[in-house]
Structure formats: structure tokens, C-alpha cells
Design an enzyme around this catalytic site. Structure first.
Site, PDB file in Angstrom:
ATOM      1  N   GLU A 122       0.832  -1.217   0.000  1.00 40.89           N
ATOM      2  CA  GLU A 122       0.000   0.000   0.000  1.00 40.89           C
ATOM      3  C   GLU A 122       0.861   1.259   0.000  1.00 40.89           C
ATOM      4  OE1 GLU A 122      -2.652   1.437  -0.688  1.00 40.89           O
ATOM      5  OE2 GLU A 122      -3.241  -0.576  -1.228  1.00 40.89           O
TER       6      GLU A 122
HETATM    7  C1  LIG Z   1       2.527  -9.840   0.635  1.00 40.47           C
HETATM    8  C2  LIG Z   1       2.390  -8.748  -0.384  1.00 40.47           C
HETATM    9  C3  LIG Z   1       1.136  -8.400  -0.845  1.00 40.47           C
HETATM   10  C4  LIG Z   1       0.992  -7.422  -1.828  1.00 40.47           C
HETATM   11  N1  LIG Z   1      -0.241  -7.138  -2.338  1.00 40.47           N
HETATM   12  C5  LIG Z   1      -0.341  -6.333  -3.434  1.00 40.47           C
HETATM   13  C6  LIG Z   1      -1.572  -6.186  -4.128  1.00 40.47           C
HETATM   14  O1  LIG Z   1      -2.601  -6.751  -3.730  1.00 40.47           O
HETATM   15  N2  LIG Z   1      -1.607  -5.421  -5.246  1.00 40.47           N
HETATM   16  C7  LIG Z   1      -0.497  -4.784  -5.705  1.00 40.47           C
HETATM   17  O2  LIG Z   1      -0.594  -4.115  -6.720  1.00 40.47           O
HETATM   18  N3  LIG Z   1       0.685  -4.893  -5.070  1.00 40.47           N
HETATM   19  C8  LIG Z   1       0.795  -5.656  -3.956  1.00 40.47           C
HETATM   20  N4  LIG Z   1       2.005  -5.805  -3.320  1.00 40.47           N
HETATM   21  C9  LIG Z   1       3.158  -5.079  -3.812  1.00 40.47           C
HETATM   22  C10 LIG Z   1       3.593  -3.938  -2.907  1.00 40.47           C
HETATM   23  O3  LIG Z   1       2.658  -2.901  -2.944  1.00 40.47           O
HETATM   24  C11 LIG Z   1       5.001  -3.512  -3.343  1.00 40.47           C
HETATM   25  O4  LIG Z   1       5.887  -4.529  -2.922  1.00 40.47           O
HETATM   26  C12 LIG Z   1       5.399  -2.161  -2.784  1.00 40.47           C
HETATM   27  O5  LIG Z   1       4.650  -1.144  -3.376  1.00 40.47           O
HETATM   28  C13 LIG Z   1       6.879  -1.862  -3.008  1.00 40.47           C
HETATM   29  O6  LIG Z   1       7.286  -2.119  -4.318  1.00 40.47           O
HETATM   30  P1  LIG Z   1       8.601  -3.010  -4.580  1.00 40.47           P
HETATM   31  O7  LIG Z   1       8.442  -4.258  -3.801  1.00 40.47           O
HETATM   32  O8  LIG Z   1       8.814  -3.116  -6.016  1.00 40.47           O
HETATM   33  O9  LIG Z   1       9.755  -2.195  -3.889  1.00 40.47           O
HETATM   34  P2  LIG Z   1      10.586  -0.978  -4.554  1.00 40.47           P
HETATM   35  O10 LIG Z   1       9.642  -0.032  -5.189  1.00 40.47           O
HETATM   36  O11 LIG Z   1      11.681  -1.535  -5.347  1.00 40.47           O
HETATM   37  O12 LIG Z   1      11.161  -0.276  -3.255  1.00 40.47           O
HETATM   38  C14 LIG Z   1      12.308  -0.787  -2.541  1.00 40.47           C
HETATM   39  C15 LIG Z   1      12.680   0.247  -1.477  1.00 40.47           C
HETATM   40  O13 LIG Z   1      13.039   1.479  -2.111  1.00 40.47           O
HETATM   41  C16 LIG Z   1      12.256   2.549  -1.603  1.00 40.47           C
HETATM   42  N5  LIG Z   1      11.960   3.486  -2.693  1.00 40.47           N
HETATM   43  C17 LIG Z   1      11.519   3.204  -3.928  1.00 40.47           C
HETATM   44  N6  LIG Z   1      11.347   4.332  -4.619  1.00 40.47           N
HETATM   45  C18 LIG Z   1      11.669   5.350  -3.811  1.00 40.47           C
HETATM   46  C19 LIG Z   1      11.686   6.771  -3.931  1.00 40.47           C
HETATM   47  N7  LIG Z   1      11.309   7.392  -5.052  1.00 40.47           N
HETATM   48  N8  LIG Z   1      12.083   7.504  -2.874  1.00 40.47           N
HETATM   49  C20 LIG Z   1      12.456   6.912  -1.728  1.00 40.47           C
HETATM   50  N9  LIG Z   1      12.446   5.576  -1.540  1.00 40.47           N
HETATM   51  C21 LIG Z   1      12.062   4.807  -2.569  1.00 40.47           C
HETATM   52  C22 LIG Z   1      11.006   1.894  -1.050  1.00 40.47           C
HETATM   53  O14 LIG Z   1      10.410   2.690  -0.028  1.00 40.47           O
HETATM   54  C23 LIG Z   1      11.541   0.573  -0.529  1.00 40.47           C
HETATM   55  O15 LIG Z   1      12.049   0.775   0.762  1.00 40.47           O
HETATM   56  C24 LIG Z   1       2.149  -6.750  -2.302  1.00 40.47           C
HETATM   57  C25 LIG Z   1       3.407  -7.084  -1.806  1.00 40.47           C
HETATM   58  C26 LIG Z   1       3.546  -8.085  -0.880  1.00 40.47           C
HETATM   59  C27 LIG Z   1       4.927  -8.466  -0.404  1.00 40.47           C
END
Ligand SMILES: Cc1cc2nc3c(=O)[nH]c(=O)nc-3n(C[C@H](O)[C@H](O)[C@H](O)COP(=O)(O)OP(=O)(O)OC[C@H]3O[C@@H](n4cnc5c(N)ncnc54)[C@H](O)[C@@H]3O)c2cc1C
Length: 652
Positions: free
Chosen positions: A474
Site C-alpha cells: 500500500e
Molecule cells: C505480501 C504482499 C502483498 C501485496 N499485495 C499487493 C496487491 O494486492 N496489489 C499490488 O498491486 N501490489 C501488492 N504488493 C506489492 C507492494 O505494494 C510492493 O511490494 C510495494 O509497493 C513496493 O514495491 P517493490 O516491492 O517493487 O519495492 P521498490 O519499489 O523496489 O522499493 C524498494 C525500497 O526502495 C524505496 N523506494 C523506492 N522508490 C523510492 C523513492 N522514489 N524515494 C524513496 N524511496 C524509494 C522503497 O520505499 C523501498 O524501501 C504486495 C506485496 C507483498 C509483499
């Protein structure tokens, strides 16, 4: 009439569970120590602190009364304790199974889902016209706290369904509502939220899923979504996916994103289920927690046969999705509260039962008897820290839900904007602060249990594992902090934050007149002044080349902001509790005797409760608020080390 389902469908539970009409004076049937939620505190926040019965004066909520709310709350508690809770450890052990392209949920979830839907909990806040009960959001929030605490992984299925159905209610055509929404609100089908892709996590605008317009006005969808919660399962016969995708030729970034309704199975004109819509499950994640919730990789259109319908207008996908965001982020706050309250209630019970060590004042006495660990100062300190945070977070979340209701019944646009503005401002705080602190509460609960807490025979390790995800999905907490600092503080020219600050100030002015707590209110006042000062400092930097400083310090800023908001709610509660306590002392004729007052705390549950509210606020003031000014000063000092350090210097 509209509440018939909610109240009658739950009478199947055995009466012997409900031991007494307790909770002194609240006329509410409770389960003795449900080990999940302090129901007395829920009622305090709803009726003594927020005064939500004011809502019932409005014609929109005129069917409700405090008595009715107490009954619904009691039914929610029974459903949570007797239906959802037993399936919680089972769901964790069994997990979701992915076999031959199909996903099955833990076996016990089927019966739980049926009872949950039959009980009318799929859409309690929706209008009766669409199958809802028309309940205020704040009342539903309090009721669902039991469910969040009892079995969060299960709750994700109906929770996401509600969010997706609401999108259709708000933005769908009549045809789409008839085709999808009613079945979702009835619990016949479920819904999801499909944003994330391998290359598009926090950066949603980088998504690659495409939509190609077909001659009949529908779209051919192609792409892969990952981490989709409840993306596939065997609970219901169909699943409706709201999917973010870019129509071929539309601009890059978030401005070019549209949203589509993509059913797992196509739906025929007569409403019956048609053929598979080329939505295939590629995988189910193996993860540290929420194992009963199926986190899926979904492949759309591998064979070029996946059909989606546009929801709303082209290129308005993000605008539509934002309507789901506040609800979804409030629910992440609720998830955090649910785990934290359950962990706290368990820790208190355990501390009262586990006998270990002698009292510190008898350390040198070889004949001293061992006592329950709740007698040890360090355990008491931990428990009070947990209690203060749980109760503060509960108030914050209920307050946001109450603001949502007040926005709904506002008479003027100005009034509506005020409540809506507070919701927008506080949502990132609710999401990030609650999830950060809930992890610490769950961790502290494990510490209270000692070695047993680390073992799966006791529930606190599951709370800890299930809780962690709340800081990630989220919108990660890092992104929430940027949202607060970069967008929300300045929204409506800073009017919303000024409204909140005035509320806090008014509370300080009132409570500092209370002799018993004024020393502690002084800590709140100092923290509040430091927060205002830092906020103004950020505003100045935002106008200059120093804008990097607020971004670098967004995370500690949100924590400080949360501490002050929570501290203000706790102090407000302490002021009210002190008034009630003094009235009780007068009523019982003990106002002049310290000893008799003390004795009454052990005898009278209401006295004990109010005493606890005051203790939590005082402790939070001394332990947390006292440090705020120093933290603000440290940020203002302007250290840029994390930016200046070279990438190469992080590790050798
Ligand atoms: C169990 C689970 C359920 C989920 N359910 C859903 C779902 O129902 N629908 C859905 O669409 N998604 C879902 N997700 C996905 C989830 O929303 C994403 O994992 C999350 O948004 C982060 O994206 P990412 O994992 O690619 O991390 P990344 O975007 O790669 O981020 C990695 C780190 O970098 C930081 N970061 C990235 N960009 C920036 C920036 N511009 N400035 C500062 N910091 C930054 C982040 O805060 C994080 O700490 C789920 C994930 C999990 C693990």
C-alpha cells in the site's frame, strides 16, 4: 430493518460463551477477556472521547443509537472470536497451495467466508440499496477491529473485494454495477487490486501492461502483475481484477494509465459465468507471514484472449485508484492495530500468569517467593509502552474514520473540505506510524513471553510475522513519509495541518488546567511547539535550494508528527478520564483518602480503567514526548551525511 442480517445471522453461537453483562454501566454483553481487543477502551474512544453519537442526530444515520452500536459491536466480537480466530493459526500452518495452475486457500477459510458474508459484513457501510447496512464508518471500524485482530490474512479476501466493488460503485456504468458489483458486495465473487509489476513497484508509472482497444469497445489486456493479494483462490467462483494498464499510444508515466475490470471468468449477458478470460496464475509467493492470503503472480493475455472493460475514463486510472487508496491505507492502519492489540492483550495475560524471579525489593531474601513477571518493573514498563501506543493508535484510526463520516454529513462544502482535508493529511501517518509502532509492540510482546514468545506454540510470533508486511505494501512507509512532507503538509495552502494544530492547541489549553496532569501536558506543549517550529522550517526550505532536507528527514518527521498526534489524543483521554475518576471517587465517598482511592482501583473496573488511561498518557508524555524537541533540533541542525557519503563508502 436494514440491520436484520447483521444481528440475526450470528445467533448460532453458544450462549455459554458470553459470561456476563459486564463493562460497568455500558449495558453491553462481552466475552470475558477476548484476548484480542479491550472493548471498554473501544467504547471510551467512541462515546466518551469522540462522542460519535452526534452522528445519529443526522438523518443519514438516524436509524442508529448507542444501544444498537453496542449490540453490533458485541456480535462482531462473537464472530471474530468464535469463527475467525480458530482459523488463524490453521491458516498459517496450512498456507495457500498452488497446484496445476490452481490455488487453494486454507480449508477452514471456506466456512469462515460463508459465515462472514452471511452475517452482512461484506459491505456494512454501504447503502441498503446495494446490499449494505448504512453503518457509520467509525462504528464499522470499531467492529472490524475484532476481525483484524482475530484473523487478518482471512480478512484480506473480503477487504479487497469491498475496495474493488466500491470502485465500481463510484466509477462504473450501470451495466458494470449489475454485472459485477452486486455479486461482490454479496460475497458471491471477490475482488483484487492489480498495480505492481516486476519493474513497477513504488514507481507505478513505470508499468508495462498494455490495453488494446477492440472494435466492440472492450480492451485486450496483456501483461504480468506480481504480488497480487488474493489474486487467485477457490473461495468463490469468480474474481474481478481492477488492473492498471496503458492504452497503446498513451503517454508514459502515471498520466497515461487507465484502469480496467478484468474478470477471471468472463460473465455472460444473463449474468452466468462464461469461459476462462486468459488470466493465469504463474505463482504463489512463499512468504514470512499472512500465509493464508494468496499472494499471486498473474499473467494476463498470454494467449491474446484476455478481455477487460474500461472503468471510468481513459487515462484516469490513477485518479480512480486514489479513491481506493484512503480506504486501503486506513485498513493497513487497522491491520497494524489488530496485530498490536492482540499481541498486547496476550502479553498482559501471560505476564499475570508466568511466575519467574522474586520482587526486586526482596532480592536479598533467600526465602522470597517467586512472583508473576508482571511484578517486575521492566515488564511493567514494556506493557505500559505497548498499552499507550495501542490506545493512541486506536484513537487516531477511529478519529480518521469519524472524520470520513463527518465529511459525508457536512452541510456546507467548507465543512466537508475540512473533514476530508484532515483525512487526507492523517492517512499517511495512520498507515506508516501505526505499522512501524505495531511491529515494535509485537516485538515487545515476544520479549514479555521470553523464549516461549519465539516459538510457534504461542501466538505472538505469528502476530510479529504477519505484522511486518504492513510497512511495505500500500505504498511503502518511506513513500508515505514523502507523501506527508511533500504533498499533505502543503495541501490547501497548509490549511489542513493548521486545522489539526489548532485542535491540538485547544486540547493543550484545556488539559493544562488539570492539576493532576499539567506537568505531563507541559511535555505535550513543548513537543507541539517543536513540531510547529520544524514544520515552518521545512516550509521555508521547500521554497529554497534546501528542499533536500525535508525529503531526507521525511521518516523521522512523520514519526515525530505521529508522536505528537498520538500524545495529544492520550492527553485528551487522560483529561476526560480524570474528570470521570473524580466523579467516581465523589460518588463512592473516597475523595479525601489516597489509600481508599488506591484500594478502589483494585475493586472497581471503571476506576481501574480510568486510572489506566491517565497512566498511559503520563507515561507516553515522559517516555516519548519528552524526546521530541531534541529530535526536532537534531533535524534542524541540517546534517546531510546520508546524502554526502559515497556509495562506495557504505561497505568495504
Ligand atoms: C505480501 C504482499 C502483498 C501485496 N499485495 C499487493 C496487491 O494486492 N496489489 C499490488 O498491486 N501490489 C501488492 N504488493 C506489492 C507492494 O505494494 C510492493 O511490494 C510495494 O509497493 C513496493 O514495491 P517493490 O516491492 O517493487 O519495492 P521498490 O519499489 O523496489 O522499493 C524498494 C525500497 O526502495 C524505496 N523506494 C523506492 N522508490 C523510492 C523513492 N522514489 N524515494 C524513496 N524511496 C524509494 C522503497 O520505499 C523501498 O524501501 C504486495 C506485496 C507483498 C509483499
Amino acid at each position: 430493518m436494514r440491520l436484520r442480517v447483521l444481528l440475526s445471522a450470528l445467533t448460532f453461537r453458544k450462549r455459554e460463551y458470553f459470561l456476563e453483562n459486564a463493562n460497568a454501566g455500558n449495558g453491553r454483553e462481552v466475552i470475558m477477556s477476548n484476548m484480542l481487543v479491550n472493548t471498554r477502551d473501544q467504547l471510551f474512544v467512541l462515546f466518551e472521547q469522540l462522542g460519535v453519537e452526534k452522528l445519529f442526530e443526522n438523518e443519514k444515520f438516524a436509524d442508529f443509537s448507542k444501544e444498537l452500536v453496542l449490540m453490533i459491536q458485541s456480535e462482531a466480537e462473537k464472530l471474530a472470536v468464535h469463527v475467525l480466530l480458530p482459523a488463524y493459526p490453521e491458516g498459517d500452518k496450512e498456507g495457500c497451495i498452488f497446484k496445476e495452475g490452481k490455488v487453494s486457500v486454507p480449508a477452514s477459510f471456506h466456512e469462515v467466508f460463508r459465515k462472514y458474508a452471511e452475517g452482512g459484513w461484506m459491505c456494512p457501510t454501504e447503502s441498503p440499496d446495494v446490499g449494505g447496512q448504512g453503518l457509520p464508518i467509525v462504528v464499522t471500524t470499531a467492529c472490524s477491529e475484532f476481525m483484524f485482530a482475530a484473523n487478518f490474512p482471512f480478512l484480506m479476501y473480503p477487504g479487497l473485494t469491498h475496495g474493488a466493488a466500491r470502485l465500481i460503485e463510484q466509477f462504473g456504468t450501470e451495466e458494470q454495477k449489475n454485472k459485477y458489483m452486486y455479486n461482490m458486495y454479496a460475497g458471491k465473487w471477490t475482488g483484487t487490486m492489480c498495480l505492481t509489476e516486476p519493474g513497477a513497484g513504488s514507481d507505478v508509472g513505470a508499468l508495462k501492461t498494455t490495453a488494446k482497444k477492440l472494435p466492440d469497445g472492450t480492451y485486450s489486456i496483456t501483461g504480468t502483475k506480481i504480488f497480487i493479494s488474493c489474486g487467485d483462490h477457490d473461495l468463490t467462483e469468480n474474481i474481478i481484477h481492477p488492473v492498471l494498464a496503458r492504452i497503446e499510444g498513451d503517454p508514459s508515466g502515471t498520466a497515461g494509465i487507465s484502469i480496467f475490470l478484468v474478470p477471471k471468468y468472463r460473465v455472460n449477458d444473463d449474468g452466468s459465468i462464461g469461459e476462462l478470460n486468459d488470466v493465469r496464475t504463474g505463482n504463489v509467493e512463499h512468504k514470512m507471514g499472512i500465509k493464508g492470503s494468496a499472494t499471486c503472480t498473474l499473467n494476463f493475455g498470454d494467449e491474446g484472449k484476455c478481455i477487460g472493460e474500461l472503468l471510468g475514463k481513459e487515462r484516469q486510472g490513477m485518479r480512480v485508484m486514489f479513491h481506493m487508496m484512503n480506504e486501503a491505507r486506513l485498513e493497513v492502519g487497522m491491520q497494524s492495530l489488530g496485530h498490536a492489540t492482540a499481541a498486547y492483550e496476550h502479553a498482559v495475560q501471560y505476564a499475570k500468569e508466568r511466575v519467574q524471579g522474586v520482587p526486586v525489593w526482596e532480592m536479598k531474601n533467600p526465602d522470597a517467593k517467586a512472583v508473576p513477571i508482571i511484578h517486575h518493573p521492566d515488564i511493567r514498563r514494556k506493557l505500559l509502552w505497548m498499552k499507550a501506543h495501542v490506545e493512541g493508535i486506536r484513537t487516531l484510526i477511529y478519529f480518521i474514520a469519524y472524520c470520513m463520516d463527518l465529511a459525508k454529513i457536512s452541510n456546507t462544502e467548507q465543512e466537508r473540505e475540512k473533514w476530508h482535508g484532515l483525512v487526507e493529511l492523517l492517512i499517511p501517518v495512520c498507515k506508516a506510524y501505526s505499522s512501524e509502532k505495531a511491529q515494535l509492540v509485537c516485538s515487545a510482546a515476544i520479549d514479555v513471553y521470553g523464549g516461549y514468545g519465539y516459538c510457534s506454540d504461542y501466538p505472538v510470533e505469528q502476530y510479529f510475522r504477519d505484522c511486518k508486511i504492513a510497512s511495505i505494501y500500500e505504498g511503502t512507509n518511506g513513500i508515505q513519509c514523502l507523501d506527508l512532507v511533500g504533498r499533505k503538509l502543503g495541501q490547501r495552502k497548509g490549511m489542513d495541518v493548521m486545522n489539526l494544530f489548532s485542535e491540538i492547541n485547544a486540547n493543550i489549553m484545556k488539559t493544562k488546567l488539570d492539576e493532576d496532569i499539567k506537568r505531563h501536558v507541559a511535555y505535550l506543549e513543548e513537543a507541539y511547539n517543536a513540531l510547529i517550529d520544524l514544520t515552518m522550517h521545512f516550509a521555508q526550505l521547500g521554497k529554497s535550494a534546501g528542499f533536500l532536507m525535508p525529503i531526507l528527514n521525511a521518516t523521522p518527521y512523520l514519526e515525530i508528527f505521529g508522536d505528537v498526534v498520538i500524545g495529544h489524543f492520550l492527553v485528551q483521554a487522560a483529561g476526560l478520564a480524570n474528570e470521570k475518576l473524580n466523579a467516581l471517587y465523589r460518588e463512592k465517598g473516597v475523595e479525601d483518602s489516597k489509600g481508599k482511592k488506591r484500594a478502589l482501583v483494585r475493586e472497581d473496573r471503571d476506576v481501574a480503567f480510568y486510572y489506566g488511561k491517565i497512566a498511559a498518557a503520563k507515561f507516553f508524555a515522559v517516555d516519548v514526548l519528552s524526546a521530541v524537541k531534541a529530535k526536532c533540533e537534531a533535524i534542524k541542525f541540517g546534517e546531510k551525511i546520508p546524502i554526502e557519503i559515497a556509495d562506495e563508502s557504505f561497505t568495504y
